[in-house]
Design a protein around this motif. Structure first.
Motif, mmCIF file in Angstrom:
data_model
loop_
_atom_site.group_PDB
_atom_site.id
_atom_site.type_symbol
_atom_site.label_atom_id
_atom_site.label_comp_id
_atom_site.label_asym_id
_atom_site.label_seq_id
_atom_site.Cartn_x
_atom_site.Cartn_y
_atom_site.Cartn_z
ATOM 1 N N UNK A 21 -11.455 19.872 -1.868
ATOM 2 C CA UNK A 21 -12.274 21.073 -2.064
ATOM 3 C C UNK A 21 -13.703 20.829 -1.592
ATOM 4 N N UNK A 22 -14.257 19.671 -1.936
ATOM 5 C CA UNK A 22 -15.620 19.350 -1.513
ATOM 6 C C UNK A 22 -15.724 19.241 0.002
ATOM 7 N N UNK A 23 -14.733 18.637 0.613
ATOM 8 C CA UNK A 23 -14.740 18.503 2.075
ATOM 9 C C UNK A 23 -14.765 19.871 2.731
ATOM 10 N N UNK A 24 -13.912 20.772 2.255
ATOM 11 C CA UNK A 24 -13.850 22.100 2.864
ATOM 12 C C UNK A 24 -15.056 22.956 2.510
ATOM 13 N N UNK A 25 -15.507 22.900 1.274
ATOM 14 C CA UNK A 25 -16.630 23.762 0.882
ATOM 15 C C UNK A 25 -17.952 23.291 1.480
ATOM 16 N N UNK A 26 -18.083 22.005 1.762
ATOM 17 C CA UNK A 26 -19.318 21.486 2.349
ATOM 18 C C UNK A 26 -19.250 21.375 3.864
ATOM 19 N N UNK A 27 -18.118 21.733 4.424
ATOM 20 C CA UNK A 27 -17.964 21.660 5.871
ATOM 21 C C UNK A 27 -18.743 22.749 6.583
ATOM 22 N N UNK A 28 -18.921 22.549 7.860
ATOM 23 C CA UNK A 28 -19.657 23.518 8.669
ATOM 24 C C UNK A 28 -18.855 24.795 8.894
ATOM 25 N N UNK A 29 -17.538 24.655 8.912
ATOM 26 C CA UNK A 29 -16.685 25.795 9.214
ATOM 27 C C UNK A 29 -16.274 26.526 7.940
ATOM 28 N N UNK A 30 -15.984 27.802 8.087
ATOM 29 C CA UNK A 30 -15.491 28.591 6.965
ATOM 30 C C UNK A 30 -13.985 28.840 7.082
ATOM 31 N N UNK A 31 -13.456 28.652 8.273
ATOM 32 C CA UNK A 31 -12.020 28.820 8.499
ATOM 33 C C UNK A 31 -11.510 27.623 9.287
ATOM 34 N N UNK A 32 -10.319 27.150 8.911
ATOM 35 C CA UNK A 32 -9.715 25.993 9.552
ATOM 36 C C UNK A 32 -8.310 26.347 10.018
ATOM 37 N N UNK A 33 -7.934 25.778 11.152
ATOM 38 C CA UNK A 33 -6.558 25.936 11.617
ATOM 39 C C UNK A 33 -5.689 24.922 10.885
ATOM 40 N N UNK A 34 -4.397 25.132 10.956
ATOM 41 C CA UNK A 34 -3.463 24.181 10.359
ATOM 42 C C UNK A 34 -3.664 22.799 10.956
#
Length: 50
Positions: A21-34
């Motif tokens: 969750x931290x990796x995704x919420x602090x990432x630059x992107x808001x949407x990720x591909x599979x």
């Protein structure tokens, strides 16, 4: 090596989910591909093995 208790196993799962969750919420992107998610998971797994 001692076996993990059910509580320890659950705590480990929750810690990993929170780390993701931290990796995704602090990432630059808001949407990720599979593919991007799989790549991140692979990097995490390789780092944990070292």
């Amino acid at each position: 090596m001692d076996k993990m208790t059910d509580k320890e196993r659950q705590d480990t799962k929750m810690a990993m989910l929170y780390e993701l969750r931290l990796i995704f919420s602090n990432g630059e992107k808001k949407e990720y591909t599979t593919e991007e998610i799989v790549e991140l998971l692979d990097k995490i797994a390789m780092a944990k093995e070292q």
